[in-house]
Design an enzyme around this catalytic site. Structure first.
Site, PDB file in Angstrom:
ATOM      1  N   TRP A  99       0.842  -1.209   0.000  1.00 22.41           N
ATOM      2  CA  TRP A  99       0.000   0.000   0.000  1.00 22.41           C
ATOM      3  C   TRP A  99       0.864   1.241   0.000  1.00 22.41           C
ATOM      4  CZ3 TRP A  99      -4.271  -1.397  -1.837  1.00 22.41           C
ATOM      5  CH2 TRP A  99      -4.889  -2.592  -1.464  1.00 22.41           C
ATOM      6  N   ASP A 166      -1.655   6.625   6.520  1.00 27.01           N
ATOM      7  CA  ASP A 166      -2.694   5.694   6.080  1.00 27.01           C
ATOM      8  C   ASP A 166      -2.938   4.760   7.263  1.00 27.01           C
ATOM      9  OD1 ASP A 166      -4.194   3.615   5.061  1.00 27.01           O
ATOM     10  OD2 ASP A 166      -2.880   3.195   3.356  1.00 27.01           O
ATOM     11  N   LYS A 190     -11.795  -2.339   7.061  1.00 25.36           N
ATOM     12  CA  LYS A 190     -10.961  -3.214   7.881  1.00 25.36           C
ATOM     13  C   LYS A 190     -11.427  -3.197   9.341  1.00 25.36           C
ATOM     14  CE  LYS A 190      -8.485  -3.541   4.118  1.00 25.36           C
ATOM     15  NZ  LYS A 190      -7.468  -2.600   3.702  1.00 25.36           N
TER      16      LYS A 190
END
Ligand SMILES: *Cc1c(COP(=O)(O)O)cnc(C)c1O
Length: 357
Positions: A99, A166, A190
């Site tokens: 990511w 993030d 998530k």
């Protein structure tokens, strides 16, 4: 059979969130209408957004001067929105996984990117330390939890430039000192809500400093000034997020969550480290994620991987297959996963070891 949901995302949500969402889909706030068929500008739904923002601020102790907004597009859209809004000349990034690499790729479209450190050479199995953040960078970007590789930055770093994080897969898993961050974003799927909504926490003073023109929809200021109602927001996931936030508060908030999350992670890593059949993929315990626990078959037992997968599935373990770039297994221990599910997985690992001595 009871299922134990270890999926990495979308992933387990509190039963409370699911039940409240079902009820609202049937009849929202006694309106005689479904949540799915009302205006996002109805006063009942505006109240949902307001309450969700208020609970974000309360649960994370967000100081004055920050805004909370809900957007579409996933965390992946933030990989470009962050540099669009904040990168003038140069940004610094820490490369700790897939990511982070994707975020770096997007930032390069907007200016110079200084990757201050990377763990890519060892398949991202550690968190780099001891790097220097350039003082002339517009911001420093980190990924606090690396969902795929199972590493996590468990402290709030000091940065000489605005810190951007993030936090897709570890938001609300521990108390965070928000004042150390300029911007925090994450996809909700998530640890918060079903897929479809992205949260952004922004220190207002960091905006308005880039020279370029920003398209309306990609400009944070648009969404801040319209309180997430510039266009139709993801109504259903926002409602579900509010239910999870209420559940978090009922459970005692993020400090309480952190205690339980620590216990869950200690139990599972303890079993991995002591069970001769398994091995953790992250060697340094200080770098191990509490949210995504990655492990493989130990040397000499590699041939048993598929068999363990079947063995665990037959006993109700769901979603423990590792990401294709790591292999082996990954058990995600998000907030909503009960301690009992970790005990059940540990029991299955012990039973399997007994049978394969
Ligand atoms: C899942 C994930 C993403 C991608 O989220 P999308 O909402 O699918 O764009 C980004 N960063 C991290 C850390 C993630 O876990």
């Amino acid at each position: 059979m009871k299922k134990h949901n270890f999926y990495a995302g979308p992933s387990i949500l509190p039963g409370y969130t699911i039940e409240q969402s079902i009820a609202a889909i049937r009849d929202f706030e006694g309106m005689g209408l479904s949540l799915l068929e009302i205006s996002h500008r109805s006063k009942q739904f505006v109240a949902v957004v307001d309450e969700a923002v208020a609970l974000f601020k309360e649960l994370l102790s967000i100081p004055e001067g920050y805004s909370v907004i809900f957007l579409g597009g996933g965390a992946s859209l933030q990989f470009c929105m962050v540099p669009y809004n904040l990168l003038n000349k140069k940004a610094a990034y820490l490369n700790t996984g897939e990511w982070a690499s994707k975020a770096i790729k997007e930032a390069k479209l907007f200016g110079d990117v200084d990757v201050v450190a990377s763990s890519e050479g060892s398949n991202f199995n550690f968190i780099p330390r001891g790097y220097t953040i350039p003082a002339d960078a517009d911001y420093f970007h980190i990924t606090t939890n690396n969902t795929i590789f199972g590493t996590e930055i468990l402290e709030d770093l000091d940065s000489p430039v605005p810190l951007v994080a993030d936090m897709s897969s570890d938001i609300f898993s521990r108390p965070v000192d928000i004042s150390k961050y300029a911007l925090i974003y994450g996809g909700a799927q998530k640890n918060l809500a079903p897929a479809g909504v992205t949260f952004v926490i922004i220190k207002d003073e960091v905006l308005g400093k880039v020279d370029r023109k920003i398209p309306t929809m990609l400009n944070y200021k648009t969404h801040i000034s319209k309180e997430s109602m510039f266009n139709t927001p993801p109504v259903m996931p926002i409602y579900a997020a509010l239910q999870t936030l209420k559940w978090l508060k009922m459970m005692g908030g993020v400090a309480e969550m952190e205690k339980v999350n620590k216990r869950k992670a200690e139990l599972l890593y303890g079993e991995i480290d002591s069970n001769p059949l398994f091995k953790a993929t992250i060697p340094n315990p200080a770098d191990r994620s509490r949210m995504n626990v990655c492990f493989v078959m130990n040397e000499g037992f590699e041939h048993l991987e598929e068999e363990f997968n079947k063995f665990a599935s037959a006993r109700g373990m769901v979603g423990i297959k590792g990401h294709r770039s790591v292999g082996g297994f990954r058990a995600s221990l998000y907030n909503a996963l009960p301690y009992e599910s970790v005990e059940a997985l540990v029991g299955v690992m012990q039973e399997f070891a007994q049978q394969n001595k």
